[in-house]
Design a protein around this motif. Structure first.
Motif, PDB file in Angstrom:
ATOM      1  N   VAL A 257     -27.237  45.280 -27.205  1.00  0.00           N
ATOM      2  CA  VAL A 257     -28.138  46.350 -26.771  1.00  0.00           C
ATOM      3  C   VAL A 257     -29.218  45.807 -25.836  1.00  0.00           C
ATOM      4  O   VAL A 257     -29.612  46.468 -24.880  1.00  0.00           O
ATOM      5  CB  VAL A 257     -28.760  47.068 -27.992  1.00  0.00           C
ATOM      6  N   THR A 258     -29.682  44.588 -26.099  1.00  0.00           N
ATOM      7  CA  THR A 258     -30.773  44.008 -25.306  1.00  0.00           C
ATOM      8  C   THR A 258     -30.446  43.948 -23.810  1.00  0.00           C
ATOM      9  O   THR A 258     -31.203  44.482 -22.996  1.00  0.00           O
ATOM     10  CB  THR A 258     -31.161  42.626 -25.857  1.00  0.00           C
TER      11      THR A 258
ATOM     12  N   LEU B  51     -30.117  47.555 -22.297  1.00  0.00           N
ATOM     13  CA  LEU B  51     -31.407  48.198 -22.053  1.00  0.00           C
ATOM     14  C   LEU B  51     -32.114  47.586 -20.846  1.00  0.00           C
ATOM     15  O   LEU B  51     -32.757  48.302 -20.069  1.00  0.00           O
ATOM     16  CB  LEU B  51     -32.298  48.110 -23.295  1.00  0.00           C
TER      17      LEU B  51
ATOM     18  N   ILE C  59     -30.448  49.028 -17.811  1.00  0.00           N
ATOM     19  CA  ILE C  59     -30.843  50.429 -17.663  1.00  0.00           C
ATOM     20  C   ILE C  59     -32.254  50.514 -17.080  1.00  0.00           C
ATOM     21  O   ILE C  59     -32.527  51.335 -16.200  1.00  0.00           O
ATOM     22  CB  ILE C  59     -30.738  51.178 -19.004  1.00  0.00           C
ATOM     23  N   TRP C  60     -33.153  49.642 -17.538  1.00  0.00           N
ATOM     24  CA  TRP C  60     -34.519  49.625 -16.991  1.00  0.00           C
ATOM     25  C   TRP C  60     -34.485  49.329 -15.492  1.00  0.00           C
ATOM     26  O   TRP C  60     -35.145  49.999 -14.699  1.00  0.00           O
ATOM     27  CB  TRP C  60     -35.387  48.602 -17.714  1.00  0.00           C
TER      28      TRP C  60
ATOM     29  N   GLY D 286     -37.863  44.403 -18.099  1.00  0.00           N
ATOM     30  CA  GLY D 286     -36.597  44.913 -18.626  1.00  0.00           C
ATOM     31  C   GLY D 286     -36.109  44.086 -19.802  1.00  0.00           C
ATOM     32  O   GLY D 286     -35.660  44.627 -20.819  1.00  0.00           O
TER      33      GLY D 286
ATOM     34  N   GLY E 278     -35.823  45.379 -23.488  1.00  0.00           N
ATOM     35  CA  GLY E 278     -34.507  45.234 -24.109  1.00  0.00           C
ATOM     36  C   GLY E 278     -34.573  44.510 -25.439  1.00  0.00           C
ATOM     37  O   GLY E 278     -33.776  44.762 -26.340  1.00  0.00           O
TER      38      GLY E 278
ATOM     39  N   ILE F  41     -37.392  47.072 -28.012  1.00  0.00           N
ATOM     40  CA  ILE F  41     -36.913  48.361 -28.533  1.00  0.00           C
ATOM     41  C   ILE F  41     -35.983  48.158 -29.733  1.00  0.00           C
ATOM     42  O   ILE F  41     -36.210  48.746 -30.790  1.00  0.00           O
ATOM     43  CB  ILE F  41     -36.276  49.211 -27.416  1.00  0.00           C
TER      44      ILE F  41
END
Length: 163
Positions: free
Chosen positions: A10-11, A14, A17-18, A33, A37, A40
């Motif tokens: 996920v890190t 994310l 995505i940032w 980012g 990542g 969150i």
């Protein structure tokens, strides 16, 4: 290691995505980012009920590619349907029987269907045996069910459920 980096997949997702959201690859944005990542998943760890296990990562990559292609093609198909003759559309609710059991797989199936223009997941039955989908134009409900089961449900079962 798991306490410092609770969700290693996920890190980076994310972080990417940032970078896509800010449309920049500057050093500050990359650092932010990575920090987001990490932070969150770290601070939301108590809300994650189960550890997600990916049994077939290559199938996940193939599934992702199929979803992106389907989204792209569905945009053109929906535009043609709407601009063509909207009065000829045959919208329908279709109950799709589920072979999936894991929460993450069912959730991803419902989200994938909703991301694809022309279809939306409307309801997961209380017994978790059917996902009710609304489709914009349905000529044959059986072929819609077969397509969703083959293109989306089957790979998700391979990816997230031990067969």
């Amino acid at each position: 290691m798991r306490r410092l980096l609770p969700h290693p997949i996920v890190t980076p997702v994310l972080a990417v995505i940032w970078l896509l959201l800010v449309n920049s690859t500057g050093a500050g944005h990359i650092l932010l980012g990575i920090l987001l990542g990490w932070a969150i998943p770290f601070f939301t760890l108590q809300f994650w009920p189960d550890k997600v296990t990916i049994y077939k990562p290559l199938t996940l990559l193939r599934f992702t590619a199929i979803v992106f292609i389907d989204i792209l093609l569905a945009n053109f198909i929906v535009a043609r349907l709407i601009l063509g003759s909207p009065s000829r559309l045959k919208p329908a609710f279709v109950a799709i029987p589920l072979a999936l059991k894991s929460d993450i797989a069912i959730s991803l199936l419902a989200n994938t269907i909703s991301l694809t223009p022309g279809t939306v997941s409307a309801l997961l039955t209380a017994d978790r045996q059917h996902l009710v989908v609304h489709a914009l134009d349905v000529d044959d409900a059986a072929s819609l069910i077969a397509a969703i089961k083959e293109r989306y449900e089957k790979p998700l079962k391979e990816i997230f459920e031990k067969c």
